[in-house]
Design an enzyme around this catalytic site. Structure first.
Site: not given
Ligand code: F58
Length: 803
Positions: A359, A540-541, A648
């Site tokens: 991801h 978003k975050r 998303t």
């Molecule tokens: C997200 N990653 C991507 N990671 O940033 C986003 O582009 C994508 O659409 C989504 O995944 C789904 O594929 C993401 O949300 C985290 O929250 C992790 C949590 C644990 C620590 C590292 C980041």
């Protein structure tokens, strides 16, 4: 022959009301005159849950009877949100449930809003897992979700004087009626200890300590209630509740200490969105749920199969990011140490069964564990990882060092997941392409068939049907409701974009959503908002690469321009932000404060006559998204190109008729293809251009000098114009923009400003805006998570749905 007592489906609201009253009385134990809103919600939930159980049993029975390949989705995070309304709608009782509850004198919306969000995830990754659960059930794929039942989900955010403050979240303070504790299902999960060699490749691992993984099951009904899968979450329990000896000696706290320590494993979700915490506890969390899940799925496999070589034909395990990657070593360990296989045979089986989704391309976000930590927490797994690494080297004698799993005293979990998996996937076309060219370039060269793309998707049940009833009814009136399970049907709306009546319907639905949102925001102190203003939303975050900073810089520049040219025909805009920063991410928290400070200044400026407002409701979560997205006109997807794996939220906004302003990043690229370049506002540097800018160290000075608006805003930030009581507060942000602008905010500012002014113009041409909006909705078919799941079933899992 097993027997299921099936509750009869109510025929009308009276029958459902009677079931609700029955539960209020006999399950909750309250008479109507003493019942609180929560009691009514719980009673309704039980009445609905009753209807899900028999179909759930049926699904389990059928999947065993037909011996289909089963999918196990291992995810550290499931960002579910609320369950009740989705379940009611999925089983087709939405209207009846509302009538029943209102007949009982309760407000439907207030009762639904009483449910706390299950926030067992940080952001997109966790929400994707939740959408996938819904889709796996809806398409009828035999599947289990496996994760952790955190006592405390993602922290609750509030603002104190504009600064983010975090508090523990308490979703389990009230009863959680959707889950069933399976007291008989408990696995002992060990840590530390010693390893002694056994026969052949086997060894005997004697853990130093252990906890129990206790199972809690939640049924996941798909659309129409035809198929229901299970989400099994693990909670950590102590082997002994307390130490009787110590208790008897009067050491009451000491007697409970070991138990409390054991429970910490599932106590909290790590709120870190940047780099994995190099923390023992996180590694233990990862091993805890991966090991429990693998033991559980092996038990299920062994019920009907003796021949372990059938494992890849009957089981597909999906690793959602590297968080469950230790499962590669665990599965091999179980096959060798518990089932007597050779390492080579075990490795082959594991590699046929496991698959890994990546991801992120940010190297710092790919997990690494110190060798010493791994040795002390999981000594046997370290041996197995060493064996995997040696075997990979033997098979690929010329492999470059970057492909090693163990290097410089660290275990690289991305490489372990890649080497131990049959398929590795990226989450959008661009991301998959960049994976091949960057982070996994060398492994891709060695294993050219392994990486595949599966573009993300979102469930249209939650993200249109349930959260946007106005739009849902409009669509149903024109093309029927087939789109709910076949989103490509939305294509039929494309010709309606040219029909005035349809556009008016779209306009009315959006306006009603904006009025509702404005009232909700007013209750949260946002003041009066004009529902005819352009609602411009970035939710978003908080992360530098997502560039909320670019958005607020442009907002401040617009404020300057509006004050300088007060008589220009400025369209009214409401800038809405939502999102949390990781508690340890100082720069992201400073950006939140900057947004709030700039917002306060703008909102207090009466000369603007309400034409620009900034709103930042605290504690953004799934249920807030369900209110914001249907009311948005403009969706901000402005990440530094090459850094957002997919996104998303971008899909959810378009589905709900918002137009996108975005960079050519993640799934924005595919959204542009689907809606046509004239119906999306794309700006800024491409991923390759960003790469080129960075190659010799990006120097932001020329960009700042060339754009007086940008130069002015940066000076205002640095001089303390937005923080008069503390003029140095934002110096760090100025410094970053001038000297270390890694996210190339300054390089994209002028293009962003220009496109926002084009958007101002486009907004004034109402007909055309609505036409674009309709075309966005019509083009969203491919972004259903049903399509994603079908892609996984075909390209990755080789699994069939139960049609
Ligand atoms: C997200 N990653 C991507 N990671 O940033 C986003 O582009 C994508 O659409 C989504 O995944 C789904 O594929 C993401 O949300 C985290 O929250 C992790 C949590 C644990 C620590 C590292 C980041």
């Amino acid at each position: 022959m097993s027997f299921t007592h099936a509750v009869t489906r109510p025929e009308n609201a009276d029958e459902l009301a009677s079931a609700i009253l029955g539960h209020l009385t006999y399950t909750i134990g309250k008479p109507t005159d003493a019942a609180t809103r929560s009691d009514w919600r719980l009673a309704l939930t039980h009445a609905i849950r009753d209807l899900v159980i028999a179909p759930w049993f049926d699904s389990v029975r059928r999947s065993y009877a037909e011996d289909r390949k089963r999918v196990y989705y291992l995810s550290m995070e499931f960002l579910i949100g609320r369950l009740l309304e989705d379940a009611v709608d999925n089983i087709g009782l939405g209207d009846m449930a509302r009538d029943a509850l209102e007949g009982l004198g309760q407000d439907w919306r207030e009762v639904l809003d009483d449910e706390p969000d299950a926030a067992l995830g940080n952001g997109g990754l966790g929400r994707l897992a939740a959408c996938f659960l819904d889709s796996m059930s809806t398409v009828g794929l035999p599947a289990h979700g496996y994760g952790i039942r955190y006592d405390h989900g993602l922290f609750r955010q509030s603002f104190h004087d504009g600064w983010q403050v975090e508090e523990a979240e308490e979703w389990l303070r009230q009863a959680h009626p959707w889950e069933f504790q399976r007291r008989e299902v408990q696995y002992r999960i060990g840590f530390g200890g010693t390893v002694t060699p056994g026969e052949g490749d086997a060894a005997h691992w004697e853990p130093g300590d252990a906890v129990l993984a206790a199972a809690y099951d939640t049924p996941v009904p798909g659309w129409g209630g035809k198929w229901t899968n299970t989400l099994r979450l693990w909670s950590a329990k102590p082997e002994r509740l307390f130490e009787l000896d110590r208790f008897n000696q009067g050491d009451f706290v000491g007697a409970a200490a070991p138990a409390i320590l054991a429970q910490t494993i599932s106590r909290v979700l790590y709120p870190d969105d940047t780099t994995p915490q190099g923390k023992e506890l996180r590694l233990k969390q990862e091993y805890f749920f991966s090991a429990a899940s693998i033991r559980d799925l092996m038990r299920r496999f062994l019920i009907d199969h003796e021949d372990l070589s059938q494992l890849p034909d009957k089981v597909a395990i999906q690793l959602n990011d590297t968080h469950p990657a230790i499962g590669v070593a665990e599965l091999i360990r179980v096959l060798i140490d518990d089932h007597g296989m050779s390492f080579d045979a075990a490795f082959e089986l594991a590699r046929g069964t496991l698959h890994y989704t990546n991801h992120t391309l940010m190297p710092e976000a790919l997990e690494r564990w110190g060798w010493d930590l791994m040795q002390s927490v999981l000594p046997r797994h370290l041996q197995i990882i060493e064996m995997i690494d040696r075997r990979h080297e033997a098979e690929n004698p010329d492999r470059p060092d970057v492909t090693r799993i163990i290097d410089h005293g660290e275990i690289r979990m991305g490489n372990l997941a890649f080497i131990g998996s049959c398929r590795v996937n990226g989450v959008s076309a661009l991301h998959t392409d960049l994976m091949k060219r960057t982070v996994f370039a060398d492994l891709h060269a060695l294993h050219p068939d392994r990486i595949v793309n599966v573009t993300n998707g979102v469930t249209p049940r939650r993200w249109i049907n349930t959260c946007n009833p106005g739009l849902r009814n409009l669509i149903n009136d024109r093309i029927g409701d087939g789109w709910v399970t076949d989103l490509d049907e939305l294509e039929k709306l494309r010709p309606l974009a040219d029909e005035a009546g349809f556009r008016e319907g779209l306009d009315a639905a959006k306006r009603a959503n904006k009025v509702r949102l404005s009232n909700w925001l007013a209750d949260r102190g946002a003041g009066t908002l004009d529902p005819d203003a352009l609602f411009d939303v970035q939710i978003k975050r908080l992360h530098e690469y997502k560039r909320q900073l670019l958005n607020i810089l442009e907002t401040a520049a617009l404020w300057n321009e509006m004050r300088e040219h007060p008589d220009r025909d400025w369209p009214s805009r409401v800038k809405i932000f939502g999102g949390k920063a990781a508690p340890g991410y100082a720069q992201a928290k400073l950006i939140i404060k900057l947004i709030n400070d700039i917002g306060a200044k703008i909102n207090a400026d009466e000369s603007l006559r309400g034409r620009l407002k900034v709103v930042y409701p605290a504690n953004y979560n799934v249920s807030m998204a369900e209110k914001l997205i249907p009311a948005a006109d403009l969706s901000e997807q402005i990440s530094t190109a090459g850094m957002e794996a997919s996104g998303t939220g971008n899909m959810k906004f378009s589905m709900n008729g918002a137009l996108t302003v975005g960079t050519l990043d993640g799934a924005n690229v595919e959204i542009r293809e689907a809606v046509g370049p004239e119906n999306i506002f794309i700006f800024g540097k491409t991923a390759d251009e960003v790469h080129a800018l960075r190659e010799h160290g990006y120097d932001s000075r020329p960009a700042i000098e060339a754009d007086p608006r940008l130069a002015r805003v940066i000076s205002q930030i640095e001089s303390g114009e937005f923080s008069p009581g503390d003029p140095d507060r934002f110096k760090g942000i100025g410094d970053t923009l001038r000297h270390h602008d890694w996210f190339v905010v300054t390089a994209d500012f002028s293009a962003y400003w220009a496109i926002q002014r084009r958007i101002d113009d486009a907004w004034k041409h109402r007909e055309d805006w609505l036409r674009k909006s309709a075309i966005n909705i019509a083009g969203m078919g491919r972004f259903s998570s049903d399509r994603s799941i079908r892609n996984y079933a075909e390209r990755v899992w080789q699994a069939e749905t139960m049609e």
